[in-house]
Design a protein around this motif. Structure first.
Motif, PDB file in Angstrom:
ATOM      1  N   UNK A 423       0.831  -1.205   0.000  1.00  0.00           N
ATOM      2  CA  UNK A 423       0.000   0.000   0.000  1.00  0.00           C
ATOM      3  C   UNK A 423       0.860   1.246   0.000  1.00  0.00           C
ATOM      4  N   UNK A 424       1.957   1.205   0.754  1.00  0.00           N
ATOM      5  CA  UNK A 424       2.838   2.370   0.808  1.00  0.00           C
ATOM      6  C   UNK A 424       3.466   2.648  -0.548  1.00  0.00           C
ATOM      7  N   UNK A 425       3.889   1.571  -1.244  1.00  0.00           N
ATOM      8  CA  UNK A 425       4.487   1.754  -2.578  1.00  0.00           C
ATOM      9  C   UNK A 425       3.464   2.332  -3.534  1.00  0.00           C
ATOM     10  N   UNK A 426       2.243   1.782  -3.519  1.00  0.00           N
ATOM     11  CA  UNK A 426       1.212   2.283  -4.423  1.00  0.00           C
ATOM     12  C   UNK A 426       0.834   3.719  -4.082  1.00  0.00           C
ATOM     13  N   UNK A 427       0.770   4.020  -2.787  1.00  0.00           N
ATOM     14  CA  UNK A 427       0.418   5.377  -2.374  1.00  0.00           C
ATOM     15  C   UNK A 427       1.476   6.366  -2.829  1.00  0.00           C
ATOM     16  N   UNK A 428       2.749   5.976  -2.711  1.00  0.00           N
ATOM     17  CA  UNK A 428       3.834   6.866  -3.136  1.00  0.00           C
ATOM     18  C   UNK A 428       3.734   7.200  -4.610  1.00  0.00           C
ATOM     19  N   UNK A 429       3.189   6.256  -5.402  1.00  0.00           N
ATOM     20  CA  UNK A 429       3.020   6.525  -6.833  1.00  0.00           C
ATOM     21  C   UNK A 429       1.771   7.333  -7.094  1.00  0.00           C
ATOM     22  N   UNK A 430       0.702   7.041  -6.339  1.00  0.00           N
ATOM     23  CA  UNK A 430      -0.613   7.586  -6.655  1.00  0.00           C
ATOM     24  C   UNK A 430      -0.798   9.010  -6.149  1.00  0.00           C
ATOM     25  N   UNK A 431      -0.341   9.290  -4.938  1.00  0.00           N
ATOM     26  CA  UNK A 431      -0.612  10.592  -4.336  1.00  0.00           C
ATOM     27  C   UNK A 431      -0.095  11.763  -5.166  1.00  0.00           C
ATOM     28  N   UNK A 432       1.133  11.710  -5.693  1.00  0.00           N
ATOM     29  CA  UNK A 432       1.576  12.856  -6.514  1.00  0.00           C
ATOM     30  C   UNK A 432       0.682  13.084  -7.735  1.00  0.00           C
ATOM     31  N   UNK A 433       0.189  11.998  -8.329  1.00  0.00           N
ATOM     32  CA  UNK A 433      -0.702  12.159  -9.487  1.00  0.00           C
ATOM     33  C   UNK A 433      -1.999  12.844  -9.079  1.00  0.00           C
ATOM     34  N   UNK A 435      -2.481  14.642  -6.431  1.00  0.00           N
ATOM     35  CA  UNK A 435      -2.204  16.009  -5.986  1.00  0.00           C
ATOM     36  C   UNK A 435      -2.074  16.945  -7.187  1.00  0.00           C
ATOM     37  N   UNK A 436      -1.411  16.490  -8.217  1.00  0.00           N
ATOM     38  CA  UNK A 436      -1.263  17.333  -9.411  1.00  0.00           C
ATOM     39  C   UNK A 436      -2.613  17.570 -10.063  1.00  0.00           C
ATOM     40  N   UNK A 437      -3.429  16.516 -10.140  1.00  0.00           N
ATOM     41  CA  UNK A 437      -4.754  16.667 -10.739  1.00  0.00           C
ATOM     42  C   UNK A 437      -5.604  17.635  -9.918  1.00  0.00           C
ATOM     43  N   UNK A 438      -5.470  17.560  -8.575  1.00  0.00           N
ATOM     44  CA  UNK A 438      -6.250  18.447  -7.727  1.00  0.00           C
ATOM     45  C   UNK A 438      -5.854  19.903  -7.855  1.00  0.00           C
ATOM     46  N   UNK A 439      -4.643  20.175  -8.329  1.00  0.00           N
ATOM     47  CA  UNK A 439      -4.177  21.550  -8.480  1.00  0.00           C
ATOM     48  C   UNK A 439      -4.532  22.158  -9.832  1.00  0.00           C
ATOM     49  N   UNK A 629      -9.102  15.326 -20.658  1.00  0.00           N
ATOM     50  CA  UNK A 629      -8.092  14.317 -20.958  1.00  0.00           C
ATOM     51  C   UNK A 629      -7.263  14.009 -19.713  1.00  0.00           C
ATOM     52  N   UNK A 630      -6.856  15.053 -18.997  1.00  0.00           N
ATOM     53  CA  UNK A 630      -6.024  14.854 -17.813  1.00  0.00           C
ATOM     54  C   UNK A 630      -6.764  14.076 -16.737  1.00  0.00           C
ATOM     55  N   UNK A 631      -8.060  14.360 -16.572  1.00  0.00           N
ATOM     56  CA  UNK A 631      -8.842  13.653 -15.562  1.00  0.00           C
ATOM     57  C   UNK A 631      -8.824  12.154 -15.832  1.00  0.00           C
ATOM     58  N   UNK A 632      -9.082  11.765 -17.072  1.00  0.00           N
ATOM     59  CA  UNK A 632      -9.079  10.344 -17.410  1.00  0.00           C
ATOM     60  C   UNK A 632      -7.679   9.755 -17.346  1.00  0.00           C
ATOM     61  N   UNK A 633      -6.685  10.492 -17.841  1.00  0.00           N
ATOM     62  CA  UNK A 633      -5.323   9.973 -17.885  1.00  0.00           C
ATOM     63  C   UNK A 633      -4.761   9.762 -16.474  1.00  0.00           C
ATOM     64  N   UNK A 634      -4.849  10.779 -15.629  1.00  0.00           N
ATOM     65  CA  UNK A 634      -4.339  10.647 -14.269  1.00  0.00           C
ATOM     66  C   UNK A 634      -5.179   9.659 -13.471  1.00  0.00           C
ATOM     67  N   UNK A 635      -6.495   9.684 -13.696  1.00  0.00           N
ATOM     68  CA  UNK A 635      -7.365   8.752 -12.980  1.00  0.00           C
ATOM     69  C   UNK A 635      -7.078   7.319 -13.359  1.00  0.00           C
ATOM     70  N   UNK A 636      -6.861   7.060 -14.658  1.00  0.00           N
ATOM     71  CA  UNK A 636      -6.545   5.700 -15.096  1.00  0.00           C
ATOM     72  C   UNK A 636      -5.216   5.237 -14.527  1.00  0.00           C
ATOM     73  N   UNK A 637      -4.199   6.105 -14.598  1.00  0.00           N
ATOM     74  CA  UNK A 637      -2.889   5.737 -14.066  1.00  0.00           C
ATOM     75  C   UNK A 637      -2.966   5.418 -12.579  1.00  0.00           C
ATOM     76  N   UNK A 638      -3.821   6.132 -11.852  1.00  0.00           N
ATOM     77  CA  UNK A 638      -3.972   5.889 -10.416  1.00  0.00           C
ATOM     78  C   UNK A 638      -4.786   4.629 -10.156  1.00  0.00           C
ATOM     79  N   UNK A 639      -5.929   4.500 -10.848  1.00  0.00           N
ATOM     80  CA  UNK A 639      -6.807   3.354 -10.607  1.00  0.00           C
ATOM     81  C   UNK A 639      -6.139   2.044 -10.998  1.00  0.00           C
TER      82      UNK A 639
END
Length: 989
Positions: A423-433, A435-439, A629-639
């Motif tokens: 979970x920690x490894x996945x979170x480390x990958x997912x959170x920056x994505x 966070x960027x999408x949220x900004x 496009x970014x919503x789907x792209x970042x969301x897919x990479x995270x999901x």
């Protein structure tokens, strides 16, 4: 009388110790008088020298040489390892057994010009060339024998050559599934990230000298190393006792180690540890993509029971990685080096190898101790070599016990926290994505072109694009994109222009889309199966980019056509006066960039793409902003938890929103490799997923039915796929896909065309569910709905009432970014002056919070008994084991509507009436259909979506043994006879 021996004995030992010790200090060891085995240099090139030991007598009547065995050493060890002692070494034993021993010597790279720039691929290509030489000289197929990393070389080279001229492979302690059991029990979940870091930031800058390679090898088993040194010192007085093992000791202590180039280490870490591509396939040899699944010659894996470097679980990975090969194993109770050098090797390993070669050469039987390798489980193990094996192997029992018990305690802690670590490894990958999408706001610069630029900047040599068996780096793709941008500028395309893209799924199509994004133009994705003239008019297209195969269709649009792809030498065969520009003939270096050009100018609010869909038979243009496009792209990479270890197989056409937003978008954001396929061909599917090392497969609707229902489809042995991502997969097909590709999972997405509502079934546990809101997406809600009156329900205050659990509701989304002009906008929904967009889709939310598609609001089938929701019926029918797809539609008979469900079965499937009744007995919402029937096939769109229209035109289905009606009295389904059908039609005619 004085016992002189009591005095002279210790003095003699002291003198002998001093003499022998002085010899060791001066010469590095004791002089043994050993001479190396004779060999001849058959070939000498900068990369290697090819030795033939005990060259055969060329005189007439001399005994011919036996079958050739070519031995391969690991990069950090000298090729002399095969001849440490003449009598007990590998070449000597094989020669006496009638084998023709050959050795490839890669030399010491630190002593050769350019040696420290050697890559892993250089060694594999060199070994392949050496095989050609041995074949030419002997005229016989070669048995490859490799130790440790040399064994990995043999596997990789055999795959690279598709086993041409290779009689068999013998690998000693050669890891294949490197993440199954790492040395010193390093955790597999952290190894990829650590290997990537070391490859990118350490060994990209430094090399490993020979002394460090020796030290590292010894540190892998420090107890045994210390024990060996103590034993040597204790026996230093007894020269005769030391001499038999002195050659081996000197080899391990100093002579046997050579330098290791940084680029080769980086490649090893990246391809075979971080990405484990010996197992998944898709590793690159000078741009060619290779997979071990192409190995089809016999394989003998020599396994050390107490080998903590080439651990048994890792070595046995070859069985799954090479499903076409006959794989055998020989288990020996030895450590890593003891597999090939030492008393056990001379007594057990090499006689068995000789017997193996003779057996395959037709001159003997299967060697004793050799047995077919059993298929191992696919789950990674971090247990390593067991405590029992270590204790039995070591003479220092107390020390070994303390060391192993400490490690066992650590293992228990690692095992207990494995899920938390993952979970920690996945979170480390997912959170920056996220966070960027949220900004992201309207004025944020973000686009496909910009993300690709970032990847090329950060990982220029990273593998970006796979096509036709070749790999292209981010740097190469980015350079091609920039060149196409210059070409577009040269022909007058400016920022904001709407340019149609009419291209097959190929690298030039991806480059064209990215180039338009980088330029700030709008890519209008023209579907080849639609009315192109209507599409270009709807989207106000100014010109079209086409590939050579689409040129004829593009020219019929009567506008300028820009042709991209196919190379500079091709002839387009167009009239001289045609308005066609060959983009490949533009020299980008001669194009001067205008002052207005800024790369990647696109803002989140800007229009990036136009895609098309069909609504009630009408072509509709869907506008896609950079934010969408970014919503789907970042969301897919995270999901989908996409990373650089993944390869996304883009089966979905790029002109389809799923291909553009999910497959391409998710891969680019996640840094995954993108594997493009020319078309969906079942005979190519399995070969490409192994060749490319595909971990994630994209799909739309029933696309995968074309694969698994094909009579030629066969999936044996290992496969690398972990996920299928897409939208619209029927539940029956979904169930079969996860069964066939176990342990792979399905991540099903649902997204409105404007991107305001996006759902994802990430866990895949509930087949058919659309899951929950995508992380980083907008807020959604379900408005209570009356299907009979087609009304959204309100509460006492006049606000919209939120739907209860399992109640049908209209899916609403709180808008983020620009709102599609065609969207149904509602205000004052749940609070004064709030704004929501109605998706016009009906959903229900279960007790766990997961969303299930019920129907499109306009497509609800209204019957005398009540509403029938097509998606709900289709999901229920799809749970029948024989059903691949179900389509529910309404048929008008004399002014009334009856609901009909058509079933498409997988080959050999059948549906008993009792099972059908049970499946449709307890629908969560809505009524069951009036009629159900099996059809031979269904009409599918270009994106594999089943169409109800052709079935509706056929009216009431014919009576048959595969057609049923719902008995109103028993509510069970019974066989539809001609009499009952006539009655149904007669009562309504």
């Amino acid at each position: 009388m004085v016992d002189l021996s009591a005095i002279t004995g210790p003095v003699g030992r002291l003198v002998a110790t001093a003499q022998n010790g002085l010899e060791v200090l001066r010469y590095g060891g004791l002089e043994t008088g050993a001479v190396p085995s004779p060999f001849q240099i058959i070939e000498s090139v900068p990369m290697y020298r090819l030795r033939r030991y005990f060259p055969p007598d060329s005189r007439p009547g001399a005994k011919p040489a036996g079958p050739p065995v070519l031995m391969v050493h690991p990069m950090m060890m000298s090729a002399d390892m095969w001849d440490v002692t003449r009598e007990d070494g590998a070449v000597g034993i094989l020669h006496r057994a009638g084998i023709d021993p050959w050795v490839i010597d890669f030399g010491s790279p630190d002593k050769m010009e350019g040696g420290m720039q050697r890559t892993l691929a250089d060694h594999i290509v060199a070994l392949s060339a050496a095989i050609d030489t041995v074949k030419t000289v002997t005229g016989r197929d070669i048995h490859l024998a490799g130790y440790s990393q040399g064994g990995m070389f043999t596997y990789q080279t055999a795959a690279y050559r598709r086993t041409k001229d290779i009689a068999s492979i013998v690998a000693f302690g050669a890891p294949v599934d490197t993440l199954a059991a790492l040395p010193m029990n390093l955790p597999a979940t952290l190894a990829p990230a650590a290997a990537d870091f070391m490859a990118d930031h350490v060994f990209s800058r430094i090399d490993i000298p020979g002394w460090l390679a020796r030290t590292g090898f010894q540190m892998l088993d420090p107890i045994k190393t210390a024990q060996s040194r103590i034993d040597f010192l204790r026996q230093l007085h007894d020269r005769e006792a030391l001499l038999p093992r002195e050659q081996q000791r000197k080899f391990l202590a100093s002579e046997g180690w050579i330098a290791w180039s940084g680029p080769a280490i980086s490649e090893l870490l990246k391809q075979f540890i971080a990405h484990n591509r010996m197992m998944t396939g898709g590793f690159s040899i000078h741009g060619d993509l290779v997979t071990l699944s192409d190995i089809d010659c016999p394989v003998l894996a020599v396994i050390g029971e107490v080998d903590d470097i080439g651990q048994p679980a890792s070595v046995r990975g070859i069985k799954r990685a090479a499903p076409k090969a006959d794989v055998y194993e020989f288990l020996i109770r030895a450590g890593h080096f003891g597999l090939v050098v030492g008393s056990k090797a001379s007594d057990q390993t090499w006689p068995t190898v000789a017997d193996w070669v003779r057996w395959l050469d037709g001159g003997g039987s299967m060697p004793d101790g050799v047995s077919p390798m059993a298929l191992q489980p696919t789950e990674a193990s971090e247990s390593g070599v067991t405590l029992t094996s270590r204790l039995a192997h070591s003479t220092a029992a107390a020390t070994e016990m303390a060391f192993s018990l400490a490690r066992s305690a650590a293992d228990a802690l690692v095992s207990a926290n494995r899920s938390a670590r993952t979970l920690a490894v996945e979170t480390a990958r997912t959170l920056p994505r996220l966070a960027r999408l949220g900004q992201v706001n309207d004025h944020t610069r973000i686009s496909l072109g910009r993300i690709m630029s970032e990847q090329a900047r950060d990982f220029p040599q990273g593998e970006a694009l796979l096509f036709d068996g070749r790999v292209h780096t981010y740097e190469a793709v980015d350079r091609r994109v920039n060149n196409v941008v210059r070409g577009l500028i040269e022909v007058g395309v400016r920022q904001g222009a709407r340019v149609g893209v009419l291209m097959d799924t190929r690298p030039s199509a991806l480059v064209a889309i990215a180039a338009l994004s980088r330029l700030g133009a709008v890519a209008v994705m023209l579907p080849p199966d639609a009315d192109l003239a209507a599409a270009v008019e709807l989207a106000a297209v100014s010109e079209v980019i086409a590939d050579p195969s689409s040129l004829d269709a593009a020219r019929r649009l009567e506008m300028r056509v820009l042709v991209l792809g196919g190379g500079e030498s091709r002839d387009l065969h167009v009239p001289a006066d045609a308005d066609v520009i060959d983009m490949e003939r533009i020299d980008p270096d001669r194009v001067e960039l205008p002052g207005w050009y800024r790369p990647n100018p696109g803002l989140a609010r800007d229009l990036a793409f136009v895609a098309f869909s069909t609504v009630s038979g009408q072509l509709v243009a869907r506008q896609i902003t950079n934010f969408r496009w970014a919503l789907s792209a970042f969301g897919t990479a995270s999901a989908a938890n996409l990373s650089r270890s993944d390869t996304v197989y883009c089966l979905t056409p790029l002109h389809h929103q799923s291909g553009l937003l999910v497959s391409l978008g998710g891969a680019v954001v996640g840094g995954a490799r993108i594997a493009l396929s020319r078309e969906l061909r079942p005979d190519r599917f399995v070969q490409e997923i192994r060749q490319y090392g595909v971990t994630v497969v994209s799909y739309t609707w029933a696309m995968l039915r074309e694969v698994i229902d094909d009579p030629a489809f066969s999936l044996t042995g290992n496969h690398p796929v972990r996920l299928f991502i897409g939208s619209g997969m029927p539940t029956g097909l979904w169930k079969r896909v996860v069964e066939v590709f176990e342990p792979a999972n399905v991540v099903e997405f649902f997204a409105t065309t404007d991107g305001q509502a996006v759902l994802a079934n990430v866990k895949g546990a509930k087949i058919g569910s659309k899951g929950r809101p995508l992380p980083g997406g907008g807020e959604i809600a379900l408005a209570a709905y009356d299907p009979e009156e087609d009304l959204i329900l309100e509460d006492e205050q006049g606000f919209v009432r939120r739907a209860d659990t399992n109640e049908v509701g209209v899916l609403l989304a709180r808008p983020r970014g620009p709102v599609d002009p065609l969207a149904s906008v509602k205000r004052g929904v749940f609070a004064p002056a709030d704004t929501w967009v109605s998706t016009e889709y009906l959903f229900r939310r279960d007790e766990d919070g997961d969303y299930w598609l019920v129907d499109n609001r306009a497509a609800v089938i209204h019957t005398e008994r009540g509403p029938v929701f097509a998606a709900t019926v289709n999901d229920a029918a799809g749970r029948l084991g024989a059903v691949d797809m179900a389509v529910t539609y309404g048929v008008e008979v004399d002014g009334e509507t009856i609901a009909v469900t058509a079933l498409a079965l997988h080959p050999g499937g059948s549906v008993p009436s009792a099972d059908l009744s049970e499946a449709l007995a307890d629908l969560p919402v809505g009524e069951a259909p009036d009629l159900v029937h099996v059809v031979n096939d269904m009409t599918l769109t270009a994106t594999y979506r089943p169409l109800a229209g052709p079935l509706q035109q056929q009216g009431i289905p014919k009576a048959s043994r595969n057609a049923w009606y719902r008995d109103p009295d028993s509510t069970r389904y019974k066989r539809l006879t001609a009499a009952v059908r006539n009655e149904i039609a007669g009562n309504r005619s």
